[in-house]
Design an enzyme around this catalytic site. Structure first.
Site, PDB file in Angstrom:
ATOM      1  N   GLU A 140      10.410   5.677  -2.138  1.00 15.68           N
ATOM      2  CA  GLU A 140      10.769   5.018  -0.646  1.00 15.68           C
ATOM      3  C   GLU A 140      10.225   5.706   0.271  1.00 15.68           C
ATOM      4  O   GLU A 140       9.903   7.247   0.229  1.00 15.68           O
ATOM      5  CB  GLU A 140      12.510   5.346  -0.450  1.00 15.68           C
ATOM      6  CG  GLU A 140      13.186   4.097  -0.833  1.00 15.68           C
ATOM      7  CD  GLU A 140      14.864   4.529  -0.553  1.00 15.68           C
ATOM      8  OE1 GLU A 140      14.823   4.806   0.615  1.00 15.68           O
ATOM      9  OE2 GLU A 140      15.510   4.064  -1.373  1.00 15.68           O
ATOM     10  N   GLU A 177      18.995   8.849  -4.505  1.00 15.37           N
ATOM     11  CA  GLU A 177      19.370   9.969  -3.430  1.00 15.37           C
ATOM     12  C   GLU A 177      20.294  10.687  -3.886  1.00 15.37           C
ATOM     13  O   GLU A 177      21.402  10.833  -2.843  1.00 15.37           O
ATOM     14  CB  GLU A 177      19.165   9.281  -2.125  1.00 15.37           C
ATOM     15  CG  GLU A 177      17.917   8.727  -1.683  1.00 15.37           C
ATOM     16  CD  GLU A 177      17.816   8.275  -0.390  1.00 15.37           C
ATOM     17  OE1 GLU A 177      19.011   8.150   0.379  1.00 15.37           O
ATOM     18  OE2 GLU A 177      16.463   8.088   0.182  1.00 15.37           O
TER      19      GLU A 177
HETATM   20  O1  LIG Z   1      18.982   2.861   1.164  1.00 14.63           O
HETATM   21  C1  LIG Z   1      18.183   3.526   1.728  1.00 14.63           C
HETATM   22  C2  LIG Z   1      18.259   4.863   1.517  1.00 14.63           C
HETATM   23  O2  LIG Z   1      17.830   5.095   0.553  1.00 14.63           O
HETATM   24  C3  LIG Z   1      17.480   5.783   2.615  1.00 14.63           C
HETATM   25  O3  LIG Z   1      18.316   6.799   2.653  1.00 14.63           O
HETATM   26  C4  LIG Z   1      17.780   8.052   3.685  1.00 14.63           C
HETATM   27  C5  LIG Z   1      16.561   8.512   3.416  1.00 14.63           C
HETATM   28  O4  LIG Z   1      16.035   9.691   4.145  1.00 14.63           O
HETATM   29  C6  LIG Z   1      16.952  10.523   4.281  1.00 14.63           C
HETATM   30  O5  LIG Z   1      16.693  11.543   5.149  1.00 14.63           O
HETATM   31  C7  LIG Z   1      15.313  12.129   4.923  1.00 14.63           C
HETATM   32  C8  LIG Z   1      15.616  13.190   4.022  1.00 14.63           C
HETATM   33  O6  LIG Z   1      14.482  13.855   3.881  1.00 14.63           O
HETATM   34  C9  LIG Z   1      13.584  14.391   4.945  1.00 14.63           C
HETATM   35  O7  LIG Z   1      12.470  14.666   4.830  1.00 14.63           O
HETATM   36  C10 LIG Z   1      13.182  13.093   5.832  1.00 14.63           C
HETATM   37  O8  LIG Z   1      12.658  13.598   7.215  1.00 14.63           O
HETATM   38  C11 LIG Z   1      14.568  12.203   6.110  1.00 14.63           C
HETATM   39  O9  LIG Z   1      14.290  11.175   6.842  1.00 14.63           O
HETATM   40  C12 LIG Z   1      18.399  10.063   5.070  1.00 14.63           C
HETATM   41  O10 LIG Z   1      19.430  10.971   5.014  1.00 14.63           O
HETATM   42  C13 LIG Z   1      18.889   8.884   3.950  1.00 14.63           C
HETATM   43  O11 LIG Z   1      19.903   8.238   4.318  1.00 14.63           O
HETATM   44  O12 LIG Z   1      17.680   5.290   3.897  1.00 14.63           O
HETATM   45  C14 LIG Z   1      17.412   3.956   4.209  1.00 14.63           C
HETATM   46  C15 LIG Z   1      18.428   3.366   3.454  1.00 14.63           C
HETATM   47  O13 LIG Z   1      18.217   1.852   3.888  1.00 14.63           O
END
Ligand SMILES: O[C@@H]1[C@@H](O)[C@H](O[C@@H]2CO[C@@H](O[C@@H]3CO[C@@H](O)[C@H](O)[C@H]3O)[C@H](O)[C@H]2O)OC[C@H]1O
Length: 478
Positions: free
Chosen positions: A296, A190
């Site tokens: 993920e 990410e």
């Molecule tokens: O380690 C994991 C981690 O990799 C994961 O990160 C999150 C993933 O989602 C992020 O937000 C998304 C961004 O894309 C949009 O389309 C979605 O709607 C959002 O949910 C978020 O900011 C990251 O932190 O999260 C879980 C961890 O355990």
């Protein structure tokens, strides 16, 4: 028996004989990269490691973390996972297991000791592994899982941090080259590069570094902004040049989280939104005939102890239905996927530490406090504390014109969301770290070991509803 090292053939992953292999499984998060909501601490892993060493001394602290690493994934987990029918697990690792910030570029041997242990357990059960570098020096994004204490991703502004991550990849590639049970390398979880170009520059350097050592393993490259955006990638200099590469999205859907404020009813309009959200992320790959991996995704679940039994069951019914819909799309698209998450303390994992274990009983009140204060950002329900943050957010809003509010990674981090992340999930969480560590005061070595061993497969339960949905989609319906 392995069928040789996997490789990419057009939009497919294939084995050495050219047969298509669709990788399906989960992410092993919270193990070699601990996360607050996964095992129940506040803040970030480096903070609790520091605090525990200061509180009970380095030896006892090391004992806890070593026993935790030993217990979290054993042969019993690999056996269970293989019996469910999954063929791949994505292992999240923290660079700190391999390199100390105070002793950079000196390889710590313990990192490979732990990683090899799980890679080998999996191989013995015919499970491929993907090595996911989940943290790098400075942090590649501003979230807790990058294990830095603030919200600015400084990896992108310090060349030396970038060089160190390449140094680590040269060691990982050297160590795993030729291993047929490694499905490939996921070099950076990410990334959030505000310039969009530094990520491509770093991927170019990464590609040359790894390929000079290991010409064979697949690279699974995440898109920018939490693996959601390839739109700034220059096709001519990236995908047209990089060989044996898969492009990875993280297809989280807001409907699977309390923040959506919306129940999933499987209405036509919701299904269209679920599809659109996926299509937007994979557009670049589909337009250009590239191989896709969903690294993920997955909802979080209701918890009976916090939400009440009836509400938790209702939430979970909806979340499983949403998940089923997402998996229908991935089946139709014939993509490989890795759901988040294999194991935790009962929020998202396929398995979870049982409530009557020493760890869960010892931390019961502390975990309830964390929930009430919405200390973790992931899937938080901030209804109990909204009243305290609203005036602060309003104060900032009154003084910052709308045109100045869209700081990267906007719109993933909305204005209010950014303020709360910093105030609650970073600042308030920091004040709770010592309180977590104080729970270990006065414990004997036996008691410390029992806390860590609560994470053993034998002491965990399975989230049956989730596993049933996943198993239905583990093989593609022909
Ligand atoms: O380690 C994991 C981690 O990799 C994961 O990160 C999150 C993933 O989602 C992020 O937000 C998304 C961004 O894309 C949009 O389309 C979605 O709607 C959002 O949910 C978020 O900011 C990251 O932190 O999260 C879980 C961890 O355990």
């Amino acid at each position: 028996m392995s069928n040789g090292i996997l490789r990419v053939d057009g939009t497919k992953i294939v084995d050495a004989s050219g047969n298509e292999v669709i990788l399906r499984g989960a992410g092993l998060g919270g193990w070699m990269n601990m996360e607050n909501f996964i095992s129940g601490f506040p803040g970030r892993e480096y903070q609790i490691r520091d605090a525990l060493a200061k509180t009970i001394g380095p030896e006892k602290s090391q004992l806890f973390f070593d026993k935790f690493l030993e217990a979290f994934f054993t042969d019993a987990d690999a056996k269970f996972y293989a019996e469910l029918g999954f063929n791949c697990i994505r292992i999240a690792i923290n660079y700190r297991h391999f390199e100390d910030d105070m002793n950079p570029r000196v390889l710590k041997p313990e990192g490979f000791k732990w990683l090899d242990r799980v890679v080998n357990f999996c191989a013995a059960h015919n499970i491929y592994t993907i090595i996911d570098l989940h943290t790098v020096p400075g942090g590649q994004n501003g979230d807790w899982h990058s294990d830095v204490g603030h919200h600015i991703a400084e990896f992108w502004t310090h060349k030396d941090f970038q060089d160190r991550a390449l140094w680590l990849w040269s060691h990982l590639a050297e160590h795993y080259k030729g291993n047929p049970w490694i499905a490939g390398y996921n070099p950076l979880n990410e990334p959030c590069d505000p310039t969009h170009s530094r990520l491509q520059d770093w991927y170019h350097r990464l590609y040359s570094t790894v390929r000079a050592i290991d010409p064979d393993h697949i690279l699974f490259l995440d898109g920018n902004t939490f693996a959601s955006d390839f739109s700034h990638f220059d096709l001519e200099t990236t995908a047209k040049v990089w060989k044996n590469t898969v492009y990875s999205v993280h297809d989280y859907n807001l409907l699977g989280f309390p923040q959506s404020g919306e129940s999933y009813t499987a209405s036509e309009s919701q299904k269209i939104r679920v599809r659109k959200s996926y299509e937007k992320k994979v557009k670049w790959m589909k337009d250009n005939g590239l191989c896709i991996w969903n690294g993920e995704f997955g909802p979080v679940y209701g918890r009976e102890q916090y939400d009440g039994v009836e509400k938790a069951q209702q939430i979970n019914k909806e979340r499983y239905a949403l998940l089923d819909e997402q998996l229908n799309i991935y089946d139709e698209e014939r993509i490989s996927w890795s759901i988040w998450l294999y194991k935790d303390i009962g929020f998202q994992g396929m398995t979870y530490v049982a409530p009557d274990t020493p760890y869960m009983t010892h931390f019961k009140d502390f975990l309830a406090k964390k929930f009430k204060l919405a200390i973790d950002a992931w899937g938080c329900d901030e209804t109990h504390v909204r009243q305290f943050y609203e005036p602060f957010t309003k104060f900032i809003a009154d003084n910052v014109e709308p045109k100045y509010r869209e700081l990267y990674p906007f719109p993933v981090w909305k204005f209010e969301n950014r303020i709360e992340r910093i105030a609650r999930n970073i600042l308030l969480a920091e004040y709770m770290v010592q309180e977590w560590a104080d729970h270990f005061k006065g414990l004997s070595e036996e008691e410390i070991i029992k806390l860590a061993e609560s994470f053993k497969f034998e002491n965990c339960r399975q989230r049956e509803g989730l596993n049933e949905v996943l198993v239905r989609h583990k093989d593609l319906r022909q």
